[in-house]
Write an enzyme that holds these catalytic residues in place. Sequence first.
Site, PDB file in Angstrom:
ATOM      1  CB  ALA A   1      32.080  32.662  32.513  1.00  0.00           C
TER       2      ALA A   1
ATOM      3  N   GLY B   1      29.825  37.103  31.345  1.00  0.00           N
ATOM      4  CA  GLY B   1      28.682  36.369  31.880  1.00  0.00           C
ATOM      5  C   GLY B   1      27.929  37.154  32.954  1.00  0.00           C
TER       6      GLY B   1
ATOM      7  CD  GLU C   1      26.982  36.459  28.204  1.00  0.00           C
ATOM      8  OE1 GLU C   1      27.933  36.118  28.931  1.00  0.00           O
ATOM      9  OE2 GLU C   1      26.748  35.918  27.122  1.00  0.00           O
TER      10      GLU C   1
ATOM     11  CD  GLU D   1      32.057  37.704  26.895  1.00  0.00           C
ATOM     12  OE1 GLU D   1      32.043  38.834  26.362  1.00  0.00           O
ATOM     13  OE2 GLU D   1      31.214  37.346  27.728  1.00  0.00           O
TER      14      GLU D   1
HETATM   15  N1  CAA Z   1      37.129  34.653  36.323  1.00  0.00           N
HETATM   16  C1  CAA Z   1      37.938  34.215  37.292  1.00  0.00           C
HETATM   17  N2  CAA Z   1      38.552  35.042  38.174  1.00  0.00           N
HETATM   18  C2  CAA Z   1      38.349  36.352  38.040  1.00  0.00           C
HETATM   19  C3  CAA Z   1      37.512  36.880  37.045  1.00  0.00           C
HETATM   20  C4  CAA Z   1      36.870  35.968  36.151  1.00  0.00           C
HETATM   21  N3  CAA Z   1      36.031  36.350  35.200  1.00  0.00           N
HETATM   22  N4  CAA Z   1      37.515  38.233  37.138  1.00  0.00           N
HETATM   23  C5  CAA Z   1      38.306  38.525  38.188  1.00  0.00           C
HETATM   24  N5  CAA Z   1      38.827  37.398  38.730  1.00  0.00           N
HETATM   25  C6  CAA Z   1      39.737  37.284  39.849  1.00  0.00           C
HETATM   26  C7  CAA Z   1      41.149  37.693  39.456  1.00  0.00           C
HETATM   27  O1  CAA Z   1      41.830  36.627  38.828  1.00  0.00           O
HETATM   28  C8  CAA Z   1      41.728  38.045  40.822  1.00  0.00           C
HETATM   29  O2  CAA Z   1      42.061  36.861  41.493  1.00  0.00           O
HETATM   30  P1  CAA Z   1      43.457  36.766  42.327  1.00  0.00           P
HETATM   31  O3  CAA Z   1      43.329  37.815  43.394  1.00  0.00           O
HETATM   32  O4  CAA Z   1      43.445  35.371  42.848  1.00  0.00           O
HETATM   33  O5  CAA Z   1      44.546  37.074  41.356  1.00  0.00           O
HETATM   34  C9  CAA Z   1      40.539  38.670  41.546  1.00  0.00           C
HETATM   35  O6  CAA Z   1      39.373  38.204  40.866  1.00  0.00           O
HETATM   36  C10 CAA Z   1      40.551  40.175  41.518  1.00  0.00           C
HETATM   37  O7  CAA Z   1      40.658  40.589  40.165  1.00  0.00           O
HETATM   38  P2  CAA Z   1      41.792  41.587  39.634  1.00  0.00           P
HETATM   39  O8  CAA Z   1      43.013  41.509  40.486  1.00  0.00           O
HETATM   40  O9  CAA Z   1      41.963  41.358  38.171  1.00  0.00           O
HETATM   41  O10 CAA Z   1      41.073  42.985  39.919  1.00  0.00           O
HETATM   42  P3  CAA Z   1      41.295  44.354  39.113  1.00  0.00           P
HETATM   43  O11 CAA Z   1      40.595  45.399  39.920  1.00  0.00           O
HETATM   44  O12 CAA Z   1      42.723  44.581  38.793  1.00  0.00           O
HETATM   45  O13 CAA Z   1      40.523  44.157  37.729  1.00  0.00           O
HETATM   46  C11 CAA Z   1      38.681  43.449  36.339  1.00  0.00           C
HETATM   47  C12 CAA Z   1      39.129  43.965  37.738  1.00  0.00           C
HETATM   48  C13 CAA Z   1      38.885  44.552  35.296  1.00  0.00           C
HETATM   49  C14 CAA Z   1      37.203  43.099  36.449  1.00  0.00           C
HETATM   50  C15 CAA Z   1      39.512  42.200  35.950  1.00  0.00           C
HETATM   51  O14 CAA Z   1      39.460  41.281  37.058  1.00  0.00           O
HETATM   52  C16 CAA Z   1      39.030  41.495  34.737  1.00  0.00           C
HETATM   53  O15 CAA Z   1      39.265  41.945  33.631  1.00  0.00           O
HETATM   54  N6  CAA Z   1      38.335  40.327  34.924  1.00  0.00           N
HETATM   55  C17 CAA Z   1      37.920  39.479  33.838  1.00  0.00           C
HETATM   56  C18 CAA Z   1      36.749  40.083  33.084  1.00  0.00           C
HETATM   57  C19 CAA Z   1      36.368  39.207  31.905  1.00  0.00           C
HETATM   58  O16 CAA Z   1      37.121  38.999  30.990  1.00  0.00           O
HETATM   59  N7  CAA Z   1      35.126  38.661  31.947  1.00  0.00           N
HETATM   60  C20 CAA Z   1      34.616  37.802  30.912  1.00  0.00           C
HETATM   61  C21 CAA Z   1      34.831  36.371  31.299  1.00  0.00           C
HETATM   62  S1  CAA Z   1      34.477  35.237  29.980  1.00  0.00           S
HETATM   63  C22 CAA Z   1      32.797  35.079  29.991  1.00  0.00           C
HETATM   64  O17 CAA Z   1      32.097  35.641  30.829  1.00  0.00           O
HETATM   65  C23 CAA Z   1      32.241  34.187  28.931  1.00  0.00           C
HETATM   66  C24 CAA Z   1      30.779  34.083  28.904  1.00  0.00           C
HETATM   67  O18 CAA Z   1      30.087  34.905  28.371  1.00  0.00           O
HETATM   68  C25 CAA Z   1      30.131  32.916  29.458  1.00  0.00           C
END
Ligand code: CAA
Length: 267
Positions: A67, A112, A115, A135
Site C-alpha cells: 500500500a 498490500g 495481499e 507491516e
Molecule cells: N509506498 C509508497 N512508495 C513506495 C513504496 C510504498 N509501499 N515502496 C516503494 N516506494 C517508492 C519509494 O519511496 C521510492 O520513491 P522515491 O524514488 O520517490 O524516493 C521508490 O518507490 C523506489 O523505492 P526505493 O528507492 O525504496 O527502492 P529500493 O530498491 O531501495 O527498495 C523496497 C525497494 C525494498 C521494496 C523498498 O522500496 C521498500 O521497502 N518499500 C516499502 C515496502 C513496504 O513496507 N510495504 C508495505 C506497505 S504497508 C501495507 O502494504 C499495508 C497493507 O497491508 C495495506
Amino acid sequence: MTNSEHVRMQRDGAVMTVTIDRPKALNALNAAVLDALHAVFTDIQNDRELAVVVLTGAGGKAFVAGADIAEMVDLTPEGAHAFALKGHAVCALISRVGIPVIAAVDGFALGGGLELALACDFIVASDKSRFGQPETKLGLIPGFGGCVRLPRRIGKAAAAQWIYSSDIIDANTALRMGLVTEVISSEQFSSRVNAIAQAIASRGPCAVRAAKRVLVESEDLDMISACALEAKAFSSLFATPEMREGTTAFLAKREPVFCWGGSRTAL
Ligand code: CAA
C-alpha cells in the site's frame, strides 16, 4: 474496458493481462489504483468472452511494493479503516471473479502487494522476486487480508513467524512454503506465464469456471456441504455441449475444441 492512468489492460484472445503501472512508486497501491482495479475487475466479471486474467506489475522491479505509505502516513483511524475496506473490496472481487486470475510476480510483492497476489488463484514468480508482509516494521499489520489469506495458504505458524518478523523471503523459499506454484527464470518469465494462461484458456470454459466456483465457495463450507457443492457443479456440466465435446474427443482420440463466449451455458 478502458485503461486508466495506473492500470493498463491488454487482451490476447480470451486472455486479459492487467498491469499495475506506477513504476516510480514500485506500483504501490494508492486509492486511485485500488479504484481502477475495482473498475477493471468489475468489467472482467461481466465479460463472458474472457477465459483467464494475468495480473502483473510494470517496470521490471516490482509486482506491487505495498500500500502507498506516503498516502497512508497522515490517515486517521477512520480514514485507515475506509482505505482497508477499499483494499479488501478489491481483493474480494479478484478472488471471486468468475475466471482464474494468475498473479505474475516479477520483483517485489510486499505488504498490500502480497495481499493482492494472495487474492489471485495462484502466484507464479520470477527467480528475482521477493515476498514479505513488512507491516510490523511500519508499526502496522497487514490491512488487505494478509492475516487471513496468508495462514490459509502457508499455515498459521509460518504466517505468524513471517508477519511478526517482517522478514522478506526469496522466490525459492516462497516455492518451498507453498506460497508460489512455480519459479521461472527472468528470461523465460513472460513466455512461460503466457503458456500457463493459454493452457487454461484452451480447456473447457464451463469446467474452468465451475472448478473456480467450487474452489472459492467451498472455503467457507464444512466438508459435507463442500462435497455436495462439488457434486452439483460436476453434474451440471453434463448438460453442457463442452462436456459432450471433451468426452467425445477423448474417445475419438482427437483434441477437443472448446469455444469461449456465446456458446457457453451459464453456470
Ligand atoms: N509506498 C509508497 N512508495 C513506495 C513504496 C510504498 N509501499 N515502496 C516503494 N516506494 C517508492 C519509494 O519511496 C521510492 O520513491 P522515491 O524514488 O520517490 O524516493 C521508490 O518507490 C523506489 O523505492 P526505493 O528507492 O525504496 O527502492 P529500493 O530498491 O531501495 O527498495 C523496497 C525497494 C525494498 C521494496 C523498498 O522500496 C521498500 O521497502 N518499500 C516499502 C515496502 C513496504 O513496507 N510495504 C508495505 C506497505 S504497508 C501495507 O502494504 C499495508 C497493507 O497491508 C495495506
